[in-house]
Design an enzyme around this catalytic site. Structure first.
Site, mmCIF file in Angstrom:
data_model
loop_
_atom_site.group_PDB
_atom_site.id
_atom_site.type_symbol
_atom_site.label_atom_id
_atom_site.label_comp_id
_atom_site.label_asym_id
_atom_site.label_seq_id
_atom_site.Cartn_x
_atom_site.Cartn_y
_atom_site.Cartn_z
ATOM 1 N N ARG A 1 -6.359 8.549 1.730
ATOM 2 C CA ARG A 1 -5.615 8.805 2.970
ATOM 3 C C ARG A 1 -4.557 9.893 2.810
ATOM 4 N NH1 ARG A 1 -8.425 6.182 7.154
ATOM 5 N NH2 ARG A 1 -8.604 3.965 6.752
ATOM 6 N N HIS A 50 -2.342 -4.646 2.268
ATOM 7 C CA HIS A 50 -3.664 -4.435 2.874
ATOM 8 C C HIS A 50 -3.655 -4.121 4.361
ATOM 9 C CE1 HIS A 50 -7.982 -4.541 2.780
ATOM 10 N NE2 HIS A 50 -8.125 -5.695 3.400
ATOM 11 N N ASP A 109 0.831 -1.212 0.000
ATOM 12 C CA ASP A 109 0.000 0.000 0.000
ATOM 13 C C ASP A 109 0.864 1.260 0.000
ATOM 14 O OD1 ASP A 109 -1.584 -2.203 0.842
ATOM 15 O OD2 ASP A 109 -3.007 -0.862 1.815
ATOM 16 N N ASP A 146 -3.996 -0.146 -3.644
ATOM 17 C CA ASP A 146 -4.164 0.929 -2.662
ATOM 18 C C ASP A 146 -3.168 2.057 -2.928
ATOM 19 O OD1 ASP A 146 -6.264 -0.449 -1.601
ATOM 20 O OD2 ASP A 146 -5.550 -0.380 0.469
ATOM 21 N N HIS A 172 -9.086 -0.023 -2.242
ATOM 22 C CA HIS A 172 -9.347 1.420 -2.401
ATOM 23 C C HIS A 172 -9.442 1.824 -3.866
ATOM 24 C CE1 HIS A 172 -9.113 3.283 1.683
ATOM 25 N NE2 HIS A 172 -8.654 2.070 1.953
ATOM 26 N N HIS A 222 -3.676 -8.333 -3.301
ATOM 27 C CA HIS A 222 -3.772 -7.205 -2.387
ATOM 28 C C HIS A 222 -4.196 -7.636 -0.996
ATOM 29 C CE1 HIS A 222 -4.339 -3.265 -0.721
ATOM 30 N NE2 HIS A 222 -5.534 -3.642 -0.298
#
Length: 424
Positions: free
Chosen positions: A137, A301, A96, A133, A166, A218
């Protein structure tokens, strides 16, 4: 092999203070891989890898037209890939990133970069695999996904982008990516670019296998039992939060499932921390590896303190590449390198005070602490609460797409995997 630590930081380039907008009419041509396209893509790659510094708010260095064309050309390419991609070693595997562009640059500075514009990169020697991802964020999701798509367009099979949980409109409408696109590109253009990125996301492969021995995904295997189950998933695919058939369940598990808390917990259980999918024990991992004749599962993840963590007696490794996640984790970030003999070496970077401060200031307001929970929806409804908003945005933007000379994304939302039938 022992893990390796990267201490080098990607220092700011004084020339990066200029705000460059690469507007090139030739980049708007339909996917034909013209020399103009390649020159433009290399220009974008070079800028992001060697000249970029954090821009002023409400700005982005690329035009909307360029972003739309980039998405269309990458979409044309990833549609031809299989759902389970076969990759040759040696390769690097990234977990990620979540919009933390500083970390991505730091990994490239410490352990080799795909930049071939200066002749110093390693893209001709090693493949790159990213486990999803890329957005949400962090503050610089646009930079992260622009660079990765440009690398994919330029270097083709040398760069493999898998889908994370995501990479779904109903998730990244909540956790910051849509807001970032709108803030930096304007409301109409931002929504349109956000939808176009999500169209690419719906076509990304779901898994990769390195030299037929190492499975990379993922989330996790969940209740998936064979590699053939993954191969049979057709794309584009939307994530079903209440899957009603085996194929939908496989997609959800590949993107959302987690290992149990430790090797002492066996079997498959409800994933109560996320409210979606399952957790799976070491026995499930070892059975999967034996049944499919593989040695290792690599997944992302989950935040792990050291950036990497082994499970199931070494048959599974979790990697997470965003340091000091959400400005509060103080975790290392890690990647792994798989050499030509399939030896796996974790390589990590530590959070720095400078990067931690920049990163914490750069978190989108309202980004709650990990783990990410799925959008809440009524039981039995495959669609989510954001489907109407997504569909409305697609309808509103339809005329705008034609103005830019590209096809609008497919309609609807909340659809699922299609069982059977091979790849598109």
């Amino acid at each position: 092999p022992e893990p390796m630590s990267g201490k080098e930081l990607m220092g700011p380039n004084a020339n990066a203070l200029k705000r460059t907008r690469f507007i090139n009419p030739d980049f708007m041509k339909k996917p034909g891989r013209t020399s103009h396209d390649q020159r433009f893509t290399l220009k974008v790659i070079k800028y992001l890898l060697t000249e970029w510094t954090p821009p002023p708010r409400h700005s982005y260095f690329l035009s909307t037209k360029a972003l739309m064309s980039l998405c269309q050309q990458v979409l044309h390419r990833v549609k031809k890939e299989k759902t389970l991609v076969e990759i040759k070693a040696p390769c690097k595997v990234f977990g990620d990133i979540h919009g933390q562009f500083f970390d991505l640059l730091e990994f490239f500075a410490a352990f080799g970069s795909p930049d071939d514009t200066s002749g110093e990169g390693d893209i001709k020697k090693i493949n790159y695999l990213f486990l999803g991802d890329y957005v949400d964020r962090g503050k610089f999701s646009l930079e992260v996904i622009t660079l990765l798509l440009a690398l994919k367009l330029q270097y083709g099979p040398r760069i493999t982008l898998l889908r994370g949980n995501h990479e779904a409109a109903d998730t990244n409408i909540i956790y910051g990516f849509q807001e970032e696109c709108i803030e930096r590109l304007g409301k109409d253009d931002g929504e349109m670019v956000w939808l176009e990125f999500n169209q690419v996301f719906e076509h990304l492969p779901l898994a990769a296998v390195v030299e037929e021995r190492i499975l990379c995904i993922h989330g996790g295997i969940g209740r998936v039992e064979t590699l053939d189950e993954i191969k049979r998933i057709t794309r584009p695919v939307s994530i079903c939060l209440h899957p009603k058939n085996r194929a939908d369940r496989a997609v959800t598990d590949l993107l959302w499932s987690d290992p149990t808390q430790g090797d002492g917990e066996k079997g498959v259980k409800e994933n109560t921390s996320r409210g979606l999918s399952v957790v799976f024990g070491p026995d499930v991992v070892q059975r999967f590896c034996k049944r499919n004749d593989i040695d290792l599962i690599v997944r992302a993840h989950q935040v792990v303190e050291d950036g990497y963590e082994y499970f199931a007696n070494g048959h599974l490794i979790t990697i997470f590449s965003a340091t000091n996640y959400c400005g509060r984790g103080r975790n290392n970030g890690a990647i792994i390198e798989i050499d030509s003999d399939l030896q796996v070496t974790p390589k990590y970077i530590e959070p720095t005070i400078e990067n931690a401060n920049i990163r914490e200031a750069g978190m989108w307001a309202g980004s709650d602490a990990p783990p990410t929970s799925p959008p809440t929806i009524p039981t039995g409804d495959n669609n989510n609460n954001n489907t109407a908003a997504i569909a409305a945005a697609r309808g509103t933007m339809a005329d705008k797409y034609f103005e830019f000379g590209v096809d609008p994304p497919r309609g609807g939302g909340g659809g699922g995997a299609t069982p059977g039938g091979g790849e598109d």
